[in-house]
Design a protein around this motif. Structure first.
Motif, PDB file in Angstrom:
ATOM      1  N   SER A  46      40.517  45.233  39.038  1.00 12.53           N
ATOM      2  CA  SER A  46      40.327  44.015  38.764  1.00 12.53           C
ATOM      3  C   SER A  46      40.076  42.457  39.445  1.00 12.53           C
ATOM      4  O   SER A  46      40.106  42.745  41.147  1.00 12.53           O
ATOM      5  CB  SER A  46      42.106  43.014  38.661  1.00 12.53           C
ATOM      6  OG  SER A  46      42.874  43.451  39.590  1.00 12.53           O
ATOM      7  N   ILE A  87      40.145  39.082  35.555  1.00  9.03           N
ATOM      8  CA  ILE A  87      39.654  40.388  34.604  1.00  9.03           C
ATOM      9  C   ILE A  87      39.489  42.083  34.666  1.00  9.03           C
ATOM     10  O   ILE A  87      40.022  42.126  36.329  1.00  9.03           O
ATOM     11  CB  ILE A  87      38.028  39.925  34.592  1.00  9.03           C
ATOM     12  CG1 ILE A  87      37.242  41.283  33.487  1.00  9.03           C
ATOM     13  CG2 ILE A  87      37.098  40.043  35.800  1.00  9.03           C
ATOM     14  CD1 ILE A  87      35.524  41.072  33.277  1.00  9.03           C
ATOM     15  N   ASP A 108      39.850  45.162  30.474  1.00  8.66           N
ATOM     16  CA  ASP A 108      39.629  44.085  29.591  1.00  8.66           C
ATOM     17  C   ASP A 108      38.002  44.569  29.399  1.00  8.66           C
ATOM     18  O   ASP A 108      36.954  44.780  28.198  1.00  8.66           O
ATOM     19  CB  ASP A 108      39.586  42.593  30.127  1.00  8.66           C
ATOM     20  CG  ASP A 108      41.137  42.401  30.426  1.00  8.66           C
ATOM     21  OD1 ASP A 108      41.481  42.611  29.647  1.00  8.66           O
ATOM     22  OD2 ASP A 108      40.874  41.445  32.047  1.00  8.66           O
ATOM     23  N   GLU A 158      37.233  45.194  25.503  1.00  7.06           N
ATOM     24  CA  GLU A 158      36.151  43.924  24.867  1.00  7.06           C
ATOM     25  C   GLU A 158      34.774  44.562  25.431  1.00  7.06           C
ATOM     26  O   GLU A 158      34.165  43.834  24.167  1.00  7.06           O
ATOM     27  CB  GLU A 158      36.616  42.899  25.238  1.00  7.06           C
ATOM     28  CG  GLU A 158      37.682  42.334  25.697  1.00  7.06           C
ATOM     29  CD  GLU A 158      38.297  41.604  23.878  1.00  7.06           C
ATOM     30  OE1 GLU A 158      37.487  41.789  23.616  1.00  7.06           O
ATOM     31  OE2 GLU A 158      39.591  42.082  23.756  1.00  7.06           O
ATOM     32  N   ILE A 203      36.069  37.604  27.722  1.00  9.85           N
ATOM     33  CA  ILE A 203      36.163  38.460  27.712  1.00  9.85           C
ATOM     34  C   ILE A 203      38.156  38.904  28.750  1.00  9.85           C
ATOM     35  O   ILE A 203      38.783  38.567  29.054  1.00  9.85           O
ATOM     36  CB  ILE A 203      36.076  40.203  28.388  1.00  9.85           C
ATOM     37  CG1 ILE A 203      35.441  39.874  29.766  1.00  9.85           C
ATOM     38  CG2 ILE A 203      34.805  39.914  27.251  1.00  9.85           C
ATOM     39  CD1 ILE A 203      35.588  41.742  29.219  1.00  9.85           C
ATOM     40  N   ALA A 251      40.879  37.144  31.259  1.00 10.85           N
ATOM     41  CA  ALA A 251      42.507  36.357  30.861  1.00 10.85           C
ATOM     42  C   ALA A 251      42.374  35.144  31.856  1.00 10.85           C
ATOM     43  O   ALA A 251      41.931  35.433  33.171  1.00 10.85           O
ATOM     44  CB  ALA A 251      43.658  37.119  30.964  1.00 10.85           C
TER      45      ALA A 251
END
Length: 136
Positions: free
Chosen positions: A43, A58, A62, A66, A82, A84
């Motif tokens: 991440s 991210i 994801d 996505e 994409i 959060a």
């Protein structure tokens, strides 16, 4: 064993990964993937655009959901599309058991760790929290 009556208080700061790697929201997903691969991480924190903005996050999930699963070109998708945002954040001083409850409640696998002023201090995963609470 860490039962609710245990006086030993395990905090998020005891378990979190203190190294924070960040990327700009305008970067491409291909750039994010390359950074994650190079650093061997799952991440990235997405930087604020300005003082009124919030931090984003991210994750590999994801990227898979996505971009890869939807057959989108990573070099044509930007991180901001994409990620959060705002990222779920927990205070570094929060008891780990409460952080577990929060992540489970929101159905996420990781959270940004912030200090009392809201500055990023690390990341913590549900896996690390649960195993950090396991008996010795």
């Amino acid at each position: 064993m860490n039962d609710p009556g245990d006086t030993r208080a395990i905090r998020v700061s005891d378990i979190m990964e203190a190294e924070v790697h960040a990327i700009d929201g305008s970067a491409t997903v291909a750039e994010a993937m390359a950074t994650m691969k190079r650093l061997q991480i799952s991440s990235l924190v997405v930087n604020r655009r300005d003082d009124d903005d919030e931090l984003g996050l991210i994750t590999v999930s994801d990227l898979a959901r996505e971009v890869i699963a939807r057959n989108r070109a990573p070099e044509r998708v930007n991180v901001y599309e994409i990620m959060a945002k705002p990222a779920l954040a927990v205070r570094s001083g929060m008891l780990a058991r409460y952080a577990v409850r929060l992540l489970v409640q929101f159905g996420v696998s990781r959270a940004l760790v912030v200090d009392d002023a809201g500055a990023p201090r690390g990341l913590v995963t549900l896996r690390d929290l649960v195993l950090g609470l396991a008996p010795e």
